[in-house]
Design a protein around this motif. Sequence first.
Motif, PDB file in Angstrom:
ATOM      1  N   LEU A 161       0.701  -1.131  -0.010  1.00  6.14           N
ATOM      2  CA  LEU A 161      -0.030   0.025  -0.129  1.00  6.14           C
ATOM      3  C   LEU A 161       0.862   1.217  -0.123  1.00  6.14           C
ATOM      4  N   GLN A 164       2.657   1.643  -3.359  1.00  3.59           N
ATOM      5  CA  GLN A 164       1.577   2.099  -4.521  1.00  3.59           C
ATOM      6  C   GLN A 164       0.934   3.345  -4.453  1.00  3.59           C
ATOM      7  N   ILE A 165       0.485   3.805  -3.224  1.00  6.70           N
ATOM      8  CA  ILE A 165      -0.213   5.135  -2.842  1.00  6.70           C
ATOM      9  C   ILE A 165       0.734   6.023  -3.171  1.00  6.70           C
ATOM     10  N   VAL A 284      -7.889   3.721   3.388  1.00  5.49           N
ATOM     11  CA  VAL A 284      -8.226   2.909   2.491  1.00  5.49           C
ATOM     12  C   VAL A 284      -9.604   2.653   2.235  1.00  5.49           C
ATOM     13  N   LYS A 286     -12.024   0.057   0.747  1.00  7.26           N
ATOM     14  CA  LYS A 286     -11.524  -1.326   0.491  1.00  7.26           C
ATOM     15  C   LYS A 286     -12.559  -1.771  -0.884  1.00  7.26           C
ATOM     16  N   TYR A 288     -12.056  -0.203  -3.741  1.00 13.26           N
ATOM     17  CA  TYR A 288     -10.951  -0.042  -4.428  1.00 13.26           C
ATOM     18  C   TYR A 288      -9.494  -0.661  -4.376  1.00 13.26           C
ATOM     19  N   ASN A 289      -9.384  -1.300  -3.286  1.00 17.27           N
ATOM     20  CA  ASN A 289      -8.284  -2.126  -2.888  1.00 17.27           C
ATOM     21  C   ASN A 289      -8.555  -3.354  -2.320  1.00 17.27           C
ATOM     22  N   TRP A 290      -7.797  -4.455  -2.913  1.00 18.14           N
ATOM     23  CA  TRP A 290      -8.156  -5.765  -2.407  1.00 18.14           C
ATOM     24  C   TRP A 290      -7.047  -6.782  -2.520  1.00 18.14           C
ATOM     25  N   LEU A 320      -1.584  -7.335  -4.396  1.00 14.88           N
ATOM     26  CA  LEU A 320      -2.179  -6.257  -3.739  1.00 14.88           C
ATOM     27  C   LEU A 320      -2.642  -5.589  -4.767  1.00 14.88           C
ATOM     28  N   CYS A 322      -4.492  -2.052  -5.965  1.00 10.31           N
ATOM     29  CA  CYS A 322      -4.971  -0.805  -5.727  1.00 10.31           C
ATOM     30  C   CYS A 322      -5.516  -0.466  -7.035  1.00 10.31           C
ATOM     31  N   GLY A 328      -7.048   5.419  -2.221  1.00 15.88           N
ATOM     32  CA  GLY A 328      -6.404   5.286  -0.892  1.00 15.88           C
ATOM     33  C   GLY A 328      -5.648   6.490  -0.749  1.00 15.88           C
TER      34      GLY A 328
END
Length: 336
Positions: A161, A164-165, A284, A286, A288-290, A320, A322, A328
């Motif tokens: 996370l 990526q973010i 986050v 959830k 859009y992120n899993w 993961l 995103c 996020g």
Amino acid sequence: MSALVSPHWANLDDRRKAAFERAINVSGAGSVLVQNYVNRIVQQLTVREFGALGTMDRRPGQGKTAIVNRRTAGAMTTANVWVGDTVALTESTGSYAQTTWNYMTLATRGKLTRKMRAIGRSYIDILAEEMTSKLDDFNDALEDALFVGDSGAVSTQIDGLLTQITGFGTSQYIANTTAAAGDSLSLSKLDEAIDAVKGSASRSDLVIYGSFSGIRALNAALSSRQRFEDMQEIAAGFRVRTYDGIPLVVSTGVPDDSLGAATTGQILDITGETSSPTTSLAIVNKRYNWIEELTPTTMMPLARDDSQYEQFDLFWDGALVCGNTKGGSLLTLIKP
């Protein structure tokens, strides 16, 4: 001894005679005539919180990669969309791009000797205990990667996370302060980071991940009413504190030794900073992120080809995802 106890000695049965002898010879019997008891629970010498593994959605994967189509909005300027009766319309369309995440493999092996298992049989099933403990170690490695994984540093690792973010641009990481060493958490900056997340108006879709020190910093900034009364039940029936209706979830995967760029808040080095370490909170959505799993966590005992050992493998294939670059955000430069 016989001179002192002879009037009564003959009246004692054998069991009482033995008890009497132990009592008057306790210095010798204390280390011999004892049945030691070993507690059957093996204590894991770790402090681990699998916040992301316990709360993020898991979706089945297929093929070689996870694939998401993204659309960037087209320009809708005032001059082009508000028109008169005889003015020709100006074309304005969005652009599309496809993003992929390679499925990566996390794997390890456990091994136990035949003799060790036989020796410990009267205590516990050592192989079963080792499998359980090894799974805890495995989940800890996966939890860490969900936040600090970086395929740029380790080509076979997933991107986490924070990695990526941070790559989504300045709109998705908010500096808590302009001090490179971090500062006490600012609730107004946290609100700004929450507002940067797509769909933040629906608090039920959001979660705030932080380390122990990051969540403590937030608790210190909250009022006593929020700290002790605002609670919410999340996955598996756990009740956690909330901020403005958003669950606060602790994860030992969130680092406290990040290096952040002053003013911008960009994370320059996710882990390893010692002179001015800081921590972050990850907000986050959830939806859009899993976690996308090609192979869920699997434990497989191996066929024995050696009488001396029993072995088992643990493995997981996934990524993961995103999916939305606005799904996020990070509040960085928090002093741990």
